[in-house]
Enzyme design. Structure first.
Site, PDB file in Angstrom:
ATOM      1  N   LYS A 175       0.826  -1.211   0.000  1.00  0.00           N
ATOM      2  CA  LYS A 175       0.000   0.000   0.000  1.00  0.00           C
ATOM      3  C   LYS A 175       0.862   1.264   0.000  1.00  0.00           C
ATOM      4  O   LYS A 175       0.617   2.180  -0.760  1.00  0.00           O
ATOM      5  CB  LYS A 175      -0.919   0.047   1.235  1.00  0.00           C
ATOM      6  CG  LYS A 175      -1.930  -1.077   1.314  1.00  0.00           C
ATOM      7  CD  LYS A 175      -2.917  -0.853   2.451  1.00  0.00           C
ATOM      8  CE  LYS A 175      -2.284  -0.802   3.836  1.00  0.00           C
ATOM      9  NZ  LYS A 175      -1.623  -2.039   4.275  1.00  0.00           N
ATOM     10  N   ARG A 187      -9.281   0.711   9.111  1.00  0.00           N
ATOM     11  CA  ARG A 187      -8.820  -0.649   9.390  1.00  0.00           C
ATOM     12  C   ARG A 187      -9.865  -1.437  10.168  1.00  0.00           C
ATOM     13  O   ARG A 187      -9.634  -2.593  10.486  1.00  0.00           O
ATOM     14  CB  ARG A 187      -7.539  -0.590  10.222  1.00  0.00           C
ATOM     15  CG  ARG A 187      -6.255  -0.835   9.411  1.00  0.00           C
ATOM     16  CD  ARG A 187      -5.116  -0.648  10.385  1.00  0.00           C
ATOM     17  NE  ARG A 187      -3.887  -1.277  10.040  1.00  0.00           N
ATOM     18  CZ  ARG A 187      -2.860  -0.648   9.482  1.00  0.00           C
ATOM     19  NH1 ARG A 187      -2.966   0.595   9.083  1.00  0.00           N
ATOM     20  NH2 ARG A 187      -1.718  -1.281   9.289  1.00  0.00           N
ATOM     21  N   ARG A 241      11.909  -6.121   5.228  1.00  0.00           N
ATOM     22  CA  ARG A 241      11.597  -4.776   4.741  1.00  0.00           C
ATOM     23  C   ARG A 241      12.491  -3.687   5.345  1.00  0.00           C
ATOM     24  O   ARG A 241      12.777  -3.699   6.537  1.00  0.00           O
ATOM     25  CB  ARG A 241      10.126  -4.503   5.093  1.00  0.00           C
ATOM     26  CG  ARG A 241       9.600  -3.218   4.562  1.00  0.00           C
ATOM     27  CD  ARG A 241       8.111  -3.270   4.424  1.00  0.00           C
ATOM     28  NE  ARG A 241       7.409  -3.043   5.685  1.00  0.00           N
ATOM     29  CZ  ARG A 241       6.116  -2.739   5.740  1.00  0.00           C
ATOM     30  NH1 ARG A 241       5.406  -2.652   4.628  1.00  0.00           N
ATOM     31  NH2 ARG A 241       5.537  -2.554   6.902  1.00  0.00           N
ATOM     32  N   ARG A 244      11.543  -1.179  10.567  1.00  0.00           N
ATOM     33  CA  ARG A 244      10.533  -0.820  11.552  1.00  0.00           C
ATOM     34  C   ARG A 244      10.545  -1.833  12.693  1.00  0.00           C
ATOM     35  O   ARG A 244      10.681  -3.025  12.469  1.00  0.00           O
ATOM     36  CB  ARG A 244       9.152  -0.803  10.900  1.00  0.00           C
ATOM     37  CG  ARG A 244       8.901   0.469  10.137  1.00  0.00           C
ATOM     38  CD  ARG A 244       7.625   0.423   9.344  1.00  0.00           C
ATOM     39  NE  ARG A 244       6.493  -0.144  10.048  1.00  0.00           N
ATOM     40  CZ  ARG A 244       5.246  -0.111   9.582  1.00  0.00           C
ATOM     41  NH1 ARG A 244       4.998   0.491   8.435  1.00  0.00           N
ATOM     42  NH2 ARG A 244       4.260  -0.652  10.248  1.00  0.00           N
ATOM     43  N   ARG A 288       0.314  -8.784  13.425  1.00  0.00           N
ATOM     44  CA  ARG A 288      -0.347  -7.751  12.616  1.00  0.00           C
ATOM     45  C   ARG A 288      -1.227  -8.382  11.541  1.00  0.00           C
ATOM     46  O   ARG A 288      -2.299  -7.883  11.229  1.00  0.00           O
ATOM     47  CB  ARG A 288       0.706  -6.829  11.977  1.00  0.00           C
ATOM     48  CG  ARG A 288       1.332  -5.899  12.999  1.00  0.00           C
ATOM     49  CD  ARG A 288       2.586  -5.261  12.489  1.00  0.00           C
ATOM     50  NE  ARG A 288       2.348  -4.364  11.388  1.00  0.00           N
ATOM     51  CZ  ARG A 288       3.216  -4.109  10.427  1.00  0.00           C
ATOM     52  NH1 ARG A 288       4.386  -4.718  10.428  1.00  0.00           N
ATOM     53  NH2 ARG A 288       2.929  -3.280   9.485  1.00  0.00           N
TER      54      ARG A 288
HETATM   55  P1  AMP Z   1       1.096   0.821   9.042  1.00  0.00           P
HETATM   56  O1  AMP Z   1       2.226   1.763   8.861  1.00  0.00           O
HETATM   57  O2  AMP Z   1      -0.124   1.229   8.252  1.00  0.00           O
HETATM   58  O3  AMP Z   1       1.460  -0.611   8.834  1.00  0.00           O
HETATM   59  O4  AMP Z   1       0.651   0.956  10.582  1.00  0.00           O
HETATM   60  C1  AMP Z   1       1.535   0.656  11.648  1.00  0.00           C
HETATM   61  C2  AMP Z   1       0.765   0.502  12.946  1.00  0.00           C
HETATM   62  O5  AMP Z   1       0.092   1.731  13.258  1.00  0.00           O
HETATM   63  C3  AMP Z   1      -0.331  -0.544  12.940  1.00  0.00           C
HETATM   64  O6  AMP Z   1       0.169  -1.849  13.187  1.00  0.00           O
HETATM   65  C4  AMP Z   1      -1.220  -0.042  14.068  1.00  0.00           C
HETATM   66  O7  AMP Z   1      -0.656  -0.309  15.346  1.00  0.00           O
HETATM   67  C5  AMP Z   1      -1.162   1.472  13.865  1.00  0.00           C
HETATM   68  N1  AMP Z   1      -2.219   1.904  12.916  1.00  0.00           N
HETATM   69  C6  AMP Z   1      -2.055   2.402  11.659  1.00  0.00           C
HETATM   70  N2  AMP Z   1      -3.221   2.693  11.091  1.00  0.00           N
HETATM   71  C7  AMP Z   1      -4.179   2.366  11.990  1.00  0.00           C
HETATM   72  C8  AMP Z   1      -5.603   2.399  11.981  1.00  0.00           C
HETATM   73  N3  AMP Z   1      -6.283   2.830  10.900  1.00  0.00           N
HETATM   74  N4  AMP Z   1      -6.252   1.982  13.102  1.00  0.00           N
HETATM   75  C9  AMP Z   1      -5.580   1.554  14.183  1.00  0.00           C
HETATM   76  N5  AMP Z   1      -4.247   1.471  14.249  1.00  0.00           N
HETATM   77  C10 AMP Z   1      -3.533   1.864  13.169  1.00  0.00           C
END
Ligand code: AMP
Length: 213
Positions: free
Chosen positions: A13, A88, A127, A160, A171
């Site tokens: 994404k 999400r 990654r 990360r 996740r």
């Molecule tokens: P990402 O960078 O999108 O993979 O997000 C990293 C982390 O941020 C996720 O594993 C969640 O802990 C938190 N996070 C990101 N977007 C959301 C969301 N829409 N709702 C809840 N937690 C989020």
């Protein structure tokens, strides 16, 4: 144009969002980036988010929705938005529908990038991300030209803390329980399009652009 990029962590994404916002001149709204930025600034929101992110859990809906609403109210979103990582949960999706209705807008399309489970684990655990421009690399499938340096801006690459195999599995589990139901939610609204996320990056990009035209 308001577009959601839907897909599991590791589906691509972020990578695709960067290309789409550049080509289509839209604003990029990435909830994960907003949390990481808040953490970098040492804010209360950032520290709260970290406690969930480190476990691979979702940050509570209430906090996440408030953060996104504030972001969508910024002037750069007037030209249209690519939403990456939000919504999400079904609750977030409903809150987004309501918020957009209040702004006389709506989601035009949801692009679902589909990738198999085994491929997702493989991708997440190798990654590397650019600290400066957030471009994403992979030890095997997309290694940077110079180790530790971003091909695009020369920024420093980092892994990360939530990309360990254990957190990646958690996740994915959270994704299947809480986020995957959004596929049906948007499909029933007739705005979901599925793209094969296991093709080469350029081919995924081509398919996404074709769907948006
Ligand atoms: P990402 O960078 O999108 O993979 O997000 C990293 C982390 O941020 C996720 O594993 C969640 O802990 C938190 N996070 C990101 N977007 C959301 C969301 N829409 N709702 C809840 N937690 C989020």
């Amino acid at each position: 144009m308001y577009v959601i990029l839907l897909g599991a962590p590791g589906a691509g994404k972020g990578t695709q969002a960067h290309t789409l916002v550049e080509k289509l001149h839209l604003a990029h709204v990435a909830s994960g980036d907003l949390f990481r930025e808040a953490l970098k600034q040492g804010t209360e929101l950032g520290l709260l988010a970290k406690s969930y992110m480190d476990r691979g859990a979702l940050v509570p809906d209430e906090v996440t929705i408030a953060m996104i609403k504030e972001r969508l109210a910024k002037p750069d979103c007037d030209k249209g938005v690519i939403l990456d990582g939000f919504p999400r949960t079904i609750e977030q999706a409903k809150a987004l529908d309501d918020a957009l209705k209040g702004m006389d807008k709506r989601i035009d399309k949801v692009l679902y990038i589909k990738v198999s489970n085994e491929e997702l684990i493989r991708r997440l655990s190798g990654r590397w991300i650019c600290r400066n421009c957030q471009a994403s690399f992979h030890e095997i499938s997309r290694p940077p030209k110079v180790t530790g340096k971003c091909d695009e801006c020369g920024g420093e690459l980092y892994q990360r803390s939530d990309d360990t195999v254990e957190t990646a599995r958690k996740r994915l589990e959270v994704y299947f329980q809480q986020t995957a139901p959004l596929i049906d939610y948007y499909s029933q609204k007739g705005i979901l399009v599925e793209v094969n996320g296991e093709q080469e990056i350029q081919l995924v990009e081509r398919d996404l652009l074709a769907d948006l035209k």
